[in-house]
Design an enzyme around this catalytic site. Structure first.
Site, short mmCIF file in Angstrom:
data_model
loop_
_atom_site.label_atom_id
_atom_site.label_comp_id
_atom_site.label_asym_id
_atom_site.label_seq_id
_atom_site.Cartn_x
_atom_site.Cartn_y
_atom_site.Cartn_z
N CYS A 166 0.84 -1.21 0.00
CA CYS A 166 0.00 0.00 0.00
C CYS A 166 0.87 1.26 0.00
O CYS A 166 0.73 2.12 -0.87
CB CYS A 166 -0.93 0.01 1.20
N HIS A 167 1.77 1.39 0.99
CA HIS A 167 2.55 2.62 1.10
C HIS A 167 4.03 2.36 1.29
O HIS A 167 4.76 3.23 1.76
CB HIS A 167 1.99 3.49 2.23
N GLY A 168 4.46 1.12 1.00
CA GLY A 168 5.89 0.84 0.93
C GLY A 168 6.61 0.63 2.24
O GLY A 168 7.84 0.74 2.28
#
Lengths: 202, 431
Positions: A166-168
């Site tokens: 999703c956001h690393g």
């Protein structure tokens, strides 16, 4: 009745407005009583949304680990959440042990089986006396996605752990956050290793 | 609306809002300062009680809908899940189920009060018609809600009531059957029927709330009727709604809530039927099916008629006739208190409704059937014969000169000014 006017409450002031009257007392008592009743009546309407008895009763899950070889991982459900169980390799354990606590974004173990302030050493993350096993709630602490890294061929990030698509956010082989926006290490649920091949979660 | 506004915005923000969307003015004029006859008795408190019941039913219903599952396999179990597992679920469900009974109790008292005091007569015909419409919507909503439990009584109530429409086969062959299949979404009561009943059960209370707004609007144009049935003639005949009737309505509401809570906490299943705790079985009808108590008089009327189509028509007629009451009653005065002949027929009608309720709970055979027919006949004769004829031939008793006079006695040389509050600074009435 369009032509009639009428008496308004404002036209009946009490004789001495500074002095509290019996009516003031009754008004405050009745108003307070009504407010308390309203609050009491409202509470069941709100509390009914909390987890109900059937949700709370799904407290424990037992998992058989016989067929999970070193280097493999399985995902099971507990209370509707994914639980990552990884049988770690020696390399993964060594990597996790080599990291100084001071280098970790979150130095707390986040292990429900240990005190709240236990440091995030690999010993405090892995299974007690069975350091090859890592049991953890597989939910990214950023915004709740499920990180990749369980299946063979999944991206595991730079630290042989998990990578959240999703956001690393990146987690190491002890499930500790190393990079990205996630604020905390992935949580360790309450569990006991019942035998060499069985874990009881919850 | 019907009286000139006395709202004076005091602060800057009140003036700002008043110039743009004068909701505070509306609320003040209609619910605080609203001139209300000074002689309203406790029978007038049921409007407020009914408003409370509607809010209570919607609040508990919205919450129950968060846990209820509208499928034939899960509906019954989800109700038991609410009873056993959901936090406060037992309280919410019992409040909703008993609430339906309390809602009807209050609505029937409210309706009989309107009938007794002639509150349907000009200029309140539209007010009355909207009230009957609300009653009709309540009947539909309560029936659909009862079906959702999906117990034996629920299932067979749906079967019987939806089959009423098949009586249209006697008018146009095939029409009734097609209509019933359309209602069912199949060839018998089943899953599609349950989900549509659930959808509409959720919708109808908000329709009722909308009609209630119109009902209150229609009330506030002519203002309240009162126990004398005579019009308000001067400001002395009225008191502001607040605090006089907010307190009176509030007190009555507390007493009603005690009764309500008594049922919820001590006898929550007293008004229900135990068979509805048996899961629905499409292959077996219970030995003796009866509706909830509030439908029993109508059920007795349905069973009194030995012909299917005519029976259904009579059932519908029992409610439809209420719409025409404003024009069936030919009396010159409103209040039954001043009608020496009609009074007896009115109370006979009240007894008739109670007896029909009892008969509806009994098996439709023998003496019960005979009595059912007699009392059904009186139910309709009351509206269609007594109302027009007695109003025509009766000489009403002398009415008081004014509402104030009915309270304080005949006017003396020094006119008595209204004394709503015992201690006040300005003695002159605000005229």
């Amino acid at each position: 009745m369009a032509d009639t006017t009428h008496i308004t409450p404002a036209q009946f002031p009490l004789p001495d407005e500074d002095e509290p009257s019996r009516r003031d007392v009754i008004m405050i008592a009745a108003g307070g009583f009504a407010a308390a009743g309203l609050g009491l009546g409202l509470w069941p309407l709100l509390d009914q949304m909390n987890p109900d008895q059937s949700a709370l009763s799904m407290a424990t899950t037992e998992v058989d680990l016989t067929h999970v070889e070193a280097g493999q991982a399985i995902t099971v459900m507990w209370r509707g959440k994914p639980i990552f169980i990884r049988h770690r390799t020696d390399k993964e354990i060594e990597e996790a042990k080599a990291v100084p606590i001071d280098d970790l974004p979150d130095p707390i173990a986040r292990n429900a089986n240990l005190p709240d302030d236990a440091p995030a050493t690999d010993e405090n993350r892995a299974g007690k006396d069975r350091e090859s096993w890592l049991v953890m709630i597989g939910i990214c602490t950023h915004l709740g996605c499920i990180p990749k890294g369980q299946a063979i061929g999944d991206p595991k990030g730079d630290y042989d752990g998990w990578f959240c698509p999703c956001h690393g956010s990146q987690y190491d082989s002890a499930g500790r956050v190393r990079k990205g926006p996630a604020p905390q290490n992935m949580a360790i649920p309450p569990y006991t290793l019942v035998s060499d091949t069985k874990v009881k979660i919850g | 609306m019907a009286h000139s506004s006395s709202y004076e915005p005091s602060s800057g923000i009140e003036k700002w809002i008043d110039a743009r969307l004068p909701v505070p003015r509306l609320m003040y004029d209609q619910f605080l300062a609203f001139p209300t006859p000074r002689n309203l008795n406790y029978w007038w408190t049921f409007g407020g009680i009914l408003s409370f019941m509607l809010v209570s039913q919607i609040a508990t219903g919205v919450v129950l809908a968060m846990h209820y599952v509208a499928t034939p396999t899960n509906a019954f179990d989800s109700v038991e899940h609410i009873m056993r597992d959901v936090n406060w679920g037992w309280l919410l469900r019992y409040t909703h189920a008993v609430g339906a009974s309390m809602f009807f109790l209050a609505a029937y008292i409210h309706t009989f009060r309107g009938l007794y005091y002639g509150s349907y007569k000009a200029p309140r015909e539209v007010l009355w018609i909207l009230g009957v419409l609300i009653l009709f919507l309540m009947i539909a909503t309560a029936f659909m809600g009862y079906s959702l439990v999906w117990g034996q009584m629920s299932f067979w109530a749906v079967t019987v009531i939806t089959n009423l429409f098949s009586s249209l086969d006697a008018v146009i062959p095939g029409l009734g059957t097609r209509l019933v299949q359309w209602i069912w979404g199949g060839f018998a009561v089943g899953g599609p029927t349950l989900t549509r009943l659930y959808s509409l059960h959720y919708l109808f209370p908000f329709v009722i709330a909308g009609v209630v707004v119109l009902h209150v609007w229609a009330l506030h144009i002519p203002g309240n009727n009162n126990p004398t049935g005579i019009d308000v003639k001067s400001a002395r005949d009225t008191v502001p709604f607040h605090p006089y009737y907010t307190i009176k309505d509030g007190f009555a509401l507390v007493l009603f809530a005690v009764l309500f809570a008594g049922f919820v906490f001590y006898a929550p299943n007293l008004l229900g039927h135990p068979d509805n705790y048996i899961p629905a079985n499409p292959l077996q009808t219970p030995q003796h099916i009866v509706p909830e108590w509030y439908f029993l008089p109508f059920y007795a009327i349905l069973r009194a008629i030995p012909n299917k189509l005519f029976g259904v028509a009579t059932l519908m007629g029992a409610i439809v006739v209420l719409f025409f009451v404003p024009w069936l009653d030919t009396s010159r005065v409103r209040s039954t208190s001043y009608r020496p002949i009609y009074k007896w027929f009115f109370w006979a009608f009240v007894v008739t409704c109670l007896v029909l309720g009892y008969l509806g709970s009994q098996p439709p055979e023998g003496i019960y059937l005979v009595l059912g027919r007699i009392f059904t006949a009186y139910y309709f004769l009351f509206f269609l014969l007594v109302m027009p004829v007695v109003g025509w031939i009766e000489k009403p008793k002398a009415l008081p000169g004014s509402i104030t006079e009915s309270v304080l006695g005949p006017e003396k040389s020094s006119p008595a000014s209204p004394q709503p509050a015992p201690r006040r600074r300005t003695p002159e009435p605000a005229l």
